[in-house]
Design a protein around this motif. Structure first.
Motif, mmCIF file in Angstrom:
data_model
loop_
_atom_site.group_PDB
_atom_site.id
_atom_site.type_symbol
_atom_site.label_atom_id
_atom_site.label_comp_id
_atom_site.label_asym_id
_atom_site.label_seq_id
_atom_site.Cartn_x
_atom_site.Cartn_y
_atom_site.Cartn_z
ATOM 1 N N PHE A 22 0.830 -1.206 0.000
ATOM 2 C CA PHE A 22 0.000 0.000 0.000
ATOM 3 C C PHE A 22 0.866 1.258 0.000
ATOM 4 O O PHE A 22 0.612 2.203 -0.761
ATOM 5 N N LEU A 23 1.881 1.279 0.863
ATOM 6 C CA LEU A 23 2.770 2.441 0.918
ATOM 7 C C LEU A 23 3.513 2.632 -0.399
ATOM 8 O O LEU A 23 3.702 3.772 -0.853
ATOM 9 N N ALA A 24 3.930 1.538 -1.023
ATOM 10 C CA ALA A 24 4.623 1.632 -2.308
ATOM 11 C C ALA A 24 3.716 2.233 -3.373
ATOM 12 O O ALA A 24 4.146 3.073 -4.175
ATOM 13 N N VAL A 25 2.450 1.811 -3.380
ATOM 14 C CA VAL A 25 1.494 2.362 -4.354
ATOM 15 C C VAL A 25 1.286 3.852 -4.113
ATOM 16 O O VAL A 25 1.232 4.651 -5.056
ATOM 17 N N VAL A 26 1.176 4.249 -2.839
ATOM 18 C CA VAL A 26 0.994 5.666 -2.511
ATOM 19 C C VAL A 26 2.184 6.487 -3.000
ATOM 20 O O VAL A 26 2.018 7.564 -3.589
ATOM 21 N N VAL A 27 3.397 5.981 -2.770
ATOM 22 C CA VAL A 27 4.594 6.717 -3.202
ATOM 23 C C VAL A 27 4.641 6.835 -4.720
ATOM 24 O O VAL A 27 4.952 7.901 -5.266
ATOM 25 N N VAL A 28 4.313 5.748 -5.413
ATOM 26 C CA VAL A 28 4.307 5.792 -6.878
ATOM 27 C C VAL A 28 3.291 6.823 -7.386
ATOM 28 O O VAL A 28 3.570 7.600 -8.308
ATOM 29 N N LEU A 29 2.124 6.851 -6.777
ATOM 30 C CA LEU A 29 1.116 7.829 -7.173
ATOM 31 C C LEU A 29 1.577 9.257 -6.885
ATOM 32 O O LEU A 29 1.312 10.174 -7.666
ATOM 33 N N MET A 30 2.271 9.449 -5.762
ATOM 34 C CA MET A 30 2.809 10.778 -5.463
ATOM 35 C C MET A 30 3.826 11.210 -6.504
ATOM 36 O O MET A 30 3.883 12.392 -6.891
ATOM 37 N N VAL A 31 4.637 10.260 -6.959
ATOM 38 C CA VAL A 31 5.660 10.575 -7.960
ATOM 39 C C VAL A 31 5.018 10.915 -9.293
ATOM 40 O O VAL A 31 5.418 11.868 -9.973
ATOM 41 N N VAL A 32 4.030 10.132 -9.694
ATOM 42 C CA VAL A 32 3.439 10.286 -11.025
ATOM 43 C C VAL A 32 2.322 11.328 -11.037
ATOM 44 O O VAL A 32 2.235 12.149 -11.957
ATOM 45 N N PHE A 33 1.471 11.312 -10.005
ATOM 46 C CA PHE A 33 0.317 12.216 -9.959
ATOM 47 C C PHE A 33 0.276 12.959 -8.629
ATOM 48 O O PHE A 33 -0.613 12.709 -7.795
ATOM 49 N N PRO A 34 1.208 13.868 -8.386
ATOM 50 C CA PRO A 34 1.215 14.567 -7.090
ATOM 51 C C PRO A 34 -0.036 15.393 -6.847
ATOM 52 O O PRO A 34 -0.416 15.623 -5.701
ATOM 53 N N GLY A 35 -0.683 15.835 -7.926
ATOM 54 C CA GLY A 35 -1.888 16.641 -7.767
ATOM 55 C C GLY A 35 -3.045 15.911 -7.128
ATOM 56 O O GLY A 35 -4.009 16.546 -6.665
ATOM 57 N N LEU A 36 -2.976 14.569 -7.061
ATOM 58 C CA LEU A 36 -4.029 13.804 -6.399
ATOM 59 C C LEU A 36 -4.015 13.997 -4.886
ATOM 60 O O LEU A 36 -5.023 13.735 -4.223
ATOM 61 N N PHE A 37 -2.900 14.434 -4.337
ATOM 62 C CA PHE A 37 -2.732 14.473 -2.884
ATOM 63 C C PHE A 37 -2.801 15.882 -2.304
ATOM 64 O O PHE A 37 -2.791 16.037 -1.085
#
Length: 282
Positions: A22-37
């Motif tokens: 789960f944490l790995a997926v969150v980090v990947v999403l932060m890297v690729v789509f930071p605007g989601l957070f």
């Protein structure tokens, strides 16, 4: 291991794996789509928002330029992942083939490669990194190359030890008997059997890369503005320890938690792949 202990261990490892995934997926999403957070960008909000304490609008407060601290940390994840992941990749690219060569070569080649790796390890990491950054600059790419070079001896020594241990096994002898050549033995038998220790080492090296980058940034040798990493955010916050303690705490906790999670991931891989460690923990 008792029959009652085995389900408890498997359950614990299963929950930990899910959490790490789960944490790995969150980090990947932060890297690729930071605007989601975050609805904000790392740019300054305005003079009226300078050093605002945490609130519903800005959960971690704002910095000395009025920028949202949480947004800066989220967008800095991309550069942090580039430096940590890139440096480990460089270490693997250099360390794996040289370790395989040293583990199967004659004494002179083995001595030369091992001496180079040992000499690099003998030098204090942070001092060596400071000297290299002072010589080659502190861009993201130079930091990645420098940290990768610092890490390659550990990958090399691990692969060398694994190669020397595995090449005497019976299945390697059987492969030679049936006519398998050196490259095939290295690629098909030795390298796959060394992936377990490598998988344990990789997240630990990434954690160390984050800490080294943060240390260099705190000394003023990090990535120059306008680009930012977690380390540069922490360095910017040191002037506001008293007036805005939440600023430094936010960056410091991010670095600490990220490094701790990676260290734990390495321990989890070691525990799940090593029967002896599983037996001790039970």
């Amino acid at each position: 291991m008792s029959s009652s202990a085995r389900p408890r261990l498997l359950a614990r490892l299963g929950v930990a794996r899910v959490l790490m995934l789960f944490l790995a997926v969150v980090v990947v999403l932060m890297v690729v789509f930071p605007g989601l957070f975050t609805p904000y960008t790392p740019a300054a909000v305005g003079p009226s928002a300078i050093l605002q304490p945490p609130s519903w609008a800005h959960p971690l407060g704002t910095d000395e330029a009025g920028a949202d601290i949480w947004a800066r940390l989220v967008y800095a994840t991309r550069l942090e992942a580039l430096i940590a992941g890139g440096s480990v990749l460089i270490a693997l690219v250099i360390g794996i083939p040289t370790g395989l060569i040293a583990g199967t070569s004659r004494r002179v080649v083995d001595w030369a490669l091992s001496s180079t790796a040992s000499a690099t390890l003998a030098f204090p990491l942070i001092l060596f990194a400071i000297l290299m950054v002072a010589s080659f600059g502190s861009s993201p790419w130079s930091l990645t190359l420098i940290i990768g070079f610092l890490f390659f001896p550990r990958v090399f020594l691990l692969m060398r030890a694994q190669t020397k241990s595995l090449r005497e096994r019976e299945f390697i002898t059987a492969s030679r008997v049936v006519g398998a050549g050196g490259p095939r033995i290295l690629g098909v038998h030795i390298l796959p059997n060394a992936t377990g220790p490598l998988a344990t080492l990789v997240p630990q090296l990434m954690a160390e890369a984050i800490l080294i980058e943060a240390g260099l940034s705190y000394l003023g040798l990090g990535v120059p503005l306008p680009e930012a990493t977690w380390g540069t955010i922490l360095e910017n916050a040191k002037a506001y320890y008293v007036t805005a303690p939440y600023y430094a705490i936010s960056a410091g906790l991010t670095i600490t938690l990220a490094a701790a999670a990676l260290m734990f991931a390495g321990e989890l891989v070691a525990e799940s792949s090593n029967p002896l460690r599983r037996r001790r923990t039970s």
